[in-house]
Every structure is written in structure tokens, then in C-alpha cells.
Design an enzyme around this catalytic site. Structure first.
Site, PDB file in Angstrom:
ATOM      1  N   CYS A 149      -7.160  -7.419  -5.629  1.00 37.81           N
ATOM      2  CA  CYS A 149      -8.128  -7.509  -4.531  1.00 37.81           C
ATOM      3  C   CYS A 149      -8.358  -6.163  -3.849  1.00 37.81           C
ATOM      4  O   CYS A 149      -9.467  -5.845  -3.440  1.00 37.81           O
ATOM      5  CB  CYS A 149      -7.649  -8.501  -3.478  1.00 37.81           C
ATOM      6  SG  CYS A 149      -7.811 -10.189  -3.987  1.00 37.81           S
ATOM      7  N   GLY A 179      -4.189 -14.203   1.431  1.00 40.06           N
ATOM      8  CA  GLY A 179      -5.465 -14.929   1.381  1.00 40.06           C
ATOM      9  C   GLY A 179      -5.313 -16.361   0.892  1.00 40.06           C
ATOM     10  O   GLY A 179      -5.970 -17.273   1.400  1.00 40.06           O
ATOM     11  N   LYS A 220       4.653 -11.009   8.630  1.00 36.09           N
ATOM     12  CA  LYS A 220       3.811 -12.173   8.329  1.00 36.09           C
ATOM     13  C   LYS A 220       4.578 -13.487   8.408  1.00 36.09           C
ATOM     14  O   LYS A 220       4.061 -14.482   8.914  1.00 36.09           O
ATOM     15  CB  LYS A 220       3.184 -12.034   6.933  1.00 36.09           C
ATOM     16  CG  LYS A 220       2.064 -11.016   6.870  1.00 36.09           C
ATOM     17  CD  LYS A 220       1.423 -11.044   5.491  1.00 36.09           C
ATOM     18  CE  LYS A 220       0.267 -10.063   5.444  1.00 36.09           C
ATOM     19  NZ  LYS A 220      -0.388 -10.059   4.125  1.00 36.09           N
ATOM     20  N   ASN A 243      -6.164  -7.384   6.553  1.00 36.31           N
ATOM     21  CA  ASN A 243      -5.882  -8.760   6.113  1.00 36.31           C
ATOM     22  C   ASN A 243      -6.760  -9.787   6.819  1.00 36.31           C
ATOM     23  O   ASN A 243      -6.980 -10.889   6.316  1.00 36.31           O
ATOM     24  CB  ASN A 243      -4.429  -9.157   6.429  1.00 36.31           C
ATOM     25  CG  ASN A 243      -3.389  -8.247   5.809  1.00 36.31           C
ATOM     26  OD1 ASN A 243      -2.343  -8.053   6.388  1.00 36.31           O
ATOM     27  ND2 ASN A 243      -3.667  -7.699   4.642  1.00 36.31           N
ATOM     28  N   CYS A 283      -3.558  16.465  -7.963  1.00 36.24           N
ATOM     29  CA  CYS A 283      -2.306  17.224  -8.009  1.00 36.24           C
ATOM     30  C   CYS A 283      -2.506  18.360  -8.999  1.00 36.24           C
ATOM     31  O   CYS A 283      -3.627  18.844  -9.158  1.00 36.24           O
ATOM     32  CB  CYS A 283      -1.148  16.301  -8.408  1.00 36.24           C
ATOM     33  SG  CYS A 283      -1.343  15.574 -10.042  1.00 36.24           S
TER      34      CYS A 283
END
Ligand SMILES: [Zn+2]
Length: 367
Positions: free
Chosen positions: A181, A35, A80, A64, A332
Site C-alpha cells: 500500500c 486498514g 496502536k 494511517n 549513494c
């Protein structure tokens, strides 16, 4: 250098041909092209920075695209750094793009950063920010720092040679829960604002160094913008005596990978809260049992699917068919393995992840 391209900035007396030439000679490294790194690298390439290094291990994911404006829908699944290199070279062929398809680690940080003049912190976690800081302090490099969460963004310049470093502000990695984020969400445009400000700070540093003047960098100042109210604040960040990084001889700074220390807060559910969720029958929520198959066959919570942690740790990807999930709740036997599994689902980009406190043991006590 094609000067016509840069005419709108060289006409600024603070930039001029001399500033443009210095920019052309500057080598900038951006850690993370997410970002923050996406807008930062786009503006730096457009402005004519000489060399732009980009470090990122990740591949483009659909999740993204809401904020990482370097990438488009056709590039999902690609590395990327490869996509970024093509895009930035297309934008400005005069810029040399150097790519590092790896994560920054204690083992490679000094080697990579030592080839550059300015470091941009485009990462989203504390572990990386501390590592970048410590490596930059050792090498005497400035770090153009950025951080975003929800509606808020922060920018600063840390440069131990001339002012404070990141550890002058945050001495040690916080052990209080901090969300990134993936867990707390962020508005895409905030990433654009803060990443663009990082590009501006980088350009200012490149063309005039630390000279205080009309282009004074945010050295010793932390700019904070709350976009929910559009209230900006600037906090002074003094250089700290006794700072664990910049107050000791540089050869005594030991880099470390803090990934395991800096764990973000994880949402925990009680048995009653889990029962309420199951009762809502929301199709976008999956209940996942991360115990081994034998344990699963001995009894499990109705409606759960079995994805053993042993398998998940190896693949570190969402099992087929779970790709569009909005929320995952894991459990679990006692609540230990589910924590690890939850972290993997967060890394995979599931927007909302929770785990059952106490696991099957707690469930059996109530049922
Ligand atoms: Zn410091």
C-alpha cells in the site's frame, strides 16, 4: 451476556442464541490493526466475540487516518494496540481484549496463535502472510485472509484441515516485484469493505464452523472485488497436492521470517530522469544523499541534503524537517545503499520514494 445488545443478529435464525453463545466462546486473533484490522476488530467487538487478540508493533501515524478507522487525530504517536484496546472496550465491555505490542515473528507466532481459535490476516506484506499461513497450518487454525491494493481487494478463508492453505494458492514468496500500500496506494473505503468482509467470515466460522449451508465460508474460494468497476469475481482455490505447507507433516513445517526475501519493487531513476526532477524545483521533493559525511564533502549533487544510511538505519525515522514530504529521491555512491535507505523511507510512510540507479558513479559519467 447482555442479549438486548445482540438482538438484531440473534433474531436471524442462522445465528440465534446458540450462535451468539458460540461467538461468545470464540477466541479470535487479528494480526495487524491497520486498514483491514481496524474495521474487522470493530465489527467483531460489536458482534460480541468472546476474546479478541490484537498484534501490532506500530504507532498511530497521521498517514494511517485515511483508512484505519479505529484511530483519531488526537491519537497520533500512540501504540496502536493500546488505542485499539480502549476503543474496542468502550464499544463493547463484554469483549476481552488481549494486546501484543510486537511484530509477529517466526519466534513468537506459534506461542501467540496457539491461544486462539481463528486468525485474521490484517497484514499488508507477503512475508507476514506466509508466516501466518505456516503457523496456522501447524496449529490447525483457520485464517481469514484479506488483501488490498489500489482499488482492489481480496478475501478468502484458508484452513488446511478442511481445504486449501495460502501456499496452495501462492506456493512460495513471489520474487517478482510486488508493491504494498505504501508504494501503490489504496482507497480507504476498500480497506473498510474487505476488513468488514473478514469480520463477517470470522463470525460465520465462529457460529457454525465449516458446516456447508447458507453461511458457507469462503473456504476454497477467493473473492476478488475491483472497486474501480465494481466487478466481483470468485475464483476456486483447490487444495494442492505437493503444497509446501499443508501436504507435509505439520512438525516438518519450519517457520521463517521472510522480510529480506520479499522486497517490494523500488522505483529507479536514470541520471536524466533525476535531472528532470531537479529541474522541476518541486518543493515537496527532497533529494537525499545517504553516503557518509566524508564522501558527501568530497562532492555531491547540487540541491541534495546529507542523511547517512548509518544514521538512518539506527533511527529508522524521518529526519526532523522532512516530515511532510510527498516524495523522496535517494542516492549513494553506486546504488546499493540507496536501496536500503529507500526501504526505510517507505517504512516511514513517505508516499513516493525513488532511488538513483548507479548512484554518484552514474551521475559523474554523465556530468
Ligand atoms: Zn496448502
Amino acid at each position: 451476556m447482555n442479549l438486548a445488545r445482540y438482538a438484531r443478529q440473534t433474531i436471524l435464525s442462522e445465528v440465534g442464541l446458540a450462535g451468539q453463545t458460540r461467538l461468545k466462546k470464540t477466541r479470535v486473533i487479528c494480526i495487524g490493526v491497520g486498514g483491514l484490522g481496524a474495521p474487522a476488530t470493530l465489527y467483531l467487538a460489536a458482534a460480541g466475540v468472546g476474546t479478541l487478540g490484537i498484534v501490532d508493533f506500530d504507532r498511530v501515524d497521521e498517514i494511517n487516518l485515511q483508512r484505519q478507522i479505529l484511530f483519531d487525530s488526537t491519537e497520533v504517536g500512540k501504540l496502536k494496540v493500546d488505542v485499539a484496546k480502549r476503543r474496542l472496550e468502550g464499544l463493547n465491555p463484554e469483549v476481552l481484549i488481549e494486546t501484543y505490542p510486537c511484530g509477529l515473528t517466526a519466534g513468537n507466532a506459534l506461542k501467540i496463535l496457539s491461544h486462539y481459535d481463528i486468525v485474521i490476516d490484517g497484514t499488508d506484506n507477503f512475508a507476514a502472510k506466509f508466516l501466518i499461513n505456516d503457523a496456522a497450518v501447524r496449529l490447525g487454525l483457520p485464517v481469514v485472509y484479506g488483501s488490498i491494493s489500489r482499488f482492489e481487494g481480496q478475501v478468502s478463508v484458508f484452513w488446511a484441515k478442511h481445504g486449501p492453505c495460502y501456499r496452495c494458492l501462492y506456493p512460495v514468496c513471489p520474487d517478482t516485484p510486488v508493491m504494498n500500500c505504501a508504494e501503490s496506494g489504496v482507497l480507504g473505503a476498500i480497506a473498510g469493505i474487505i476488513g468488514s468482509m473478514q469480520a463477517a467470515e470470522t463470525i460465520k466460522l465462529a457460529i457454525q464452523g465449516t458446516d456447508l449451508g447458507p453461511l458457507a465460508p469462503l473456504l476454497g474460494r477467493l473473492f476478488v472485488l475491483d472497486c474501480a468497476t465494481m466487478a466481483p469475481f470468485i475464483f476456486q482455490v483447490p487444495k494442492k497436492t505437493g503444497c509446501p505447507a499443508c501436504s507435509i507433516p505439520v512438525d516438518q513445517i519450519h517457520l521463517s521470517d521472510l522480510t529480506e526475501v520479499c522486497v517490494a519493487k523500488l522505483e529507479e531513476l536514470s541520471v536524466m530522469e533525476l535531472m528532470n526532477e531537479i529541474g522541476r524545483k518541486d518543493k515537496s521533493v527532497a533529494l537525499i544523499d545517504v553516503r557518509e559525511a566524508e564522501e558527501w564533502h568530497d562532492g555531491h549533487i547540487p540541491g541534495a541534503v546529507n542523511v547517512p544510511l548509518s544514521l538512518l538505519s539506527k533511527t529508522r525515522t524521518l529526519p526532523a524537517g522532512l516530515g511532510l514530504l510527498r516524495r523522496v529521491v535517494v542516492y549513494c555512491q553506486s546504488g546499493m545503499r540507496s536501496r536500503q535507505a529507500a526501504r526505510i523511507f517507505i517504512e516511514c510512510g513517505v508516499p513516493s520514494v525513488a532511488h538513483l540507479r548507479g548512484g554518484m558513479v552514474a551521475w559523474a559519467e554523465v556530468m
